[in-house]
Design a protein around this motif. Sequence first.
Motif, short mmCIF file in Angstrom:
data_model
loop_
_atom_site.label_atom_id
_atom_site.label_comp_id
_atom_site.label_asym_id
_atom_site.label_seq_id
_atom_site.Cartn_x
_atom_site.Cartn_y
_atom_site.Cartn_z
N ASP A 36 -8.09 8.55 -16.61
CA ASP A 36 -8.37 9.70 -17.47
C ASP A 36 -9.32 10.64 -16.74
O ASP A 36 -10.12 10.20 -15.89
N ALA A 54 1.55 7.55 -12.06
CA ALA A 54 1.32 6.62 -13.16
C ALA A 54 2.15 5.35 -12.99
O ALA A 54 1.67 4.24 -13.25
N ALA A 100 -5.49 6.93 -21.42
CA ALA A 100 -5.14 5.72 -20.67
C ALA A 100 -6.24 4.68 -20.77
O ALA A 100 -5.97 3.47 -20.80
N ARG A 124 -3.75 1.61 -13.60
CA ARG A 124 -3.26 2.72 -14.42
C ARG A 124 -3.81 4.02 -13.87
O ARG A 124 -4.73 4.03 -13.03
N LEU A 152 0.22 8.96 -22.66
CA LEU A 152 -0.49 9.86 -21.76
C LEU A 152 -0.36 11.31 -22.18
O LEU A 152 0.46 11.68 -23.00
N ARG A 158 0.08 4.41 -23.38
CA ARG A 158 1.11 4.64 -22.38
C ARG A 158 1.81 5.97 -22.61
O ARG A 158 2.70 6.34 -21.84
N ASN A 203 -4.93 12.01 -15.75
CA ASN A 203 -4.42 12.19 -17.10
C ASN A 203 -5.43 12.97 -17.93
O ASN A 203 -6.60 12.60 -18.01
#
Length: 327
Positions: free
Chosen positions: A156, A144, A266, A153, A273, A271, A257
Amino acid sequence: MSARFVLALVWGALILPATVDAQTTRQQTNNTLFEQLKTVHALSAAQMQRLKTIFAGSSVMGQGNPAITRHPMTPEECKARISGGVGSYDNPRNTRICGNRFMAPLYDPRSESPDDAKACIDIFEFPNIPCTYPVVWTKAREAAEICAAVGKRLCDAHEWEGACAGALEPPDYFFGYGSVEAMRKVHNRKYAPTKRWAYGPSFQRGVCAQNSEKSATCGGGGYRSCGSNTYPTGAFPDCKSELGVYDQHGNAAEHMNLPMTPDQMASRGSRKLGVTEMKGSWFIWDKYRAHPDWCRWRAPYWHGSRVMSKESHENYHLGFRCCKTID
């Protein structure tokens, strides 16, 4: 800097050969990797310093322990396999939409066009450069942080799954079920009737980077005993989803995530997560399939932790790729 040297950096000619000796250090291979990242992805001095700081915090992160890793294919052999050369992986339309090289828009082709995408995903495992070895021994937290350092990022889970299955569908985490295991069961039951792999509706051997070998000394999974015997990314052009994403089967498994509540997504700018989700299969799958690996399959809560935990899991066949939210 000569044009020849720049091209060598860009296309991985400076990556070490498939068999490396015990005198080669992890720092040496990482330094080569940093030069490639700077050149290929046009990273700023601040981004490079942040990346180096993250890597410096780990005693194992890199492209495998050089003392024992035995890659089954060299970067040069990879480039020779690709019709049109590694330059064929550049897609001007996708670069325009995503704002970065080697990314693919995430959308549903049944009702949308690439220009409708609200997010993009790296087409290769990090470092997201064709014909380089993926970075492994990475904790979810480090993944991350690295994605953030390069302006992206962590993905997901539903984004990774949509990239693999060839259609991004709305998020489906079944938050009301309260536990990772309960949410997983409902999700897997929903998609099992239509399960597919990036390359088609059934599992196939020989299509992806998954015919390598475990180190003979690899028992419990330690850094000193298990080589990261991965292939160069993009070495199997048919291991590609309909959205143009490579190596989601084989090579390295990947951190994602898995949000437990809507405010841990995300893709919605969180942030905080959620918890770790490890997607895909790894480099020995043609010989040993340890679990299902169809695109939308979600694993049990293996090595469970929050993504941002300092104790999140790392191992010799676990890497990551990044996503990016676009306007």
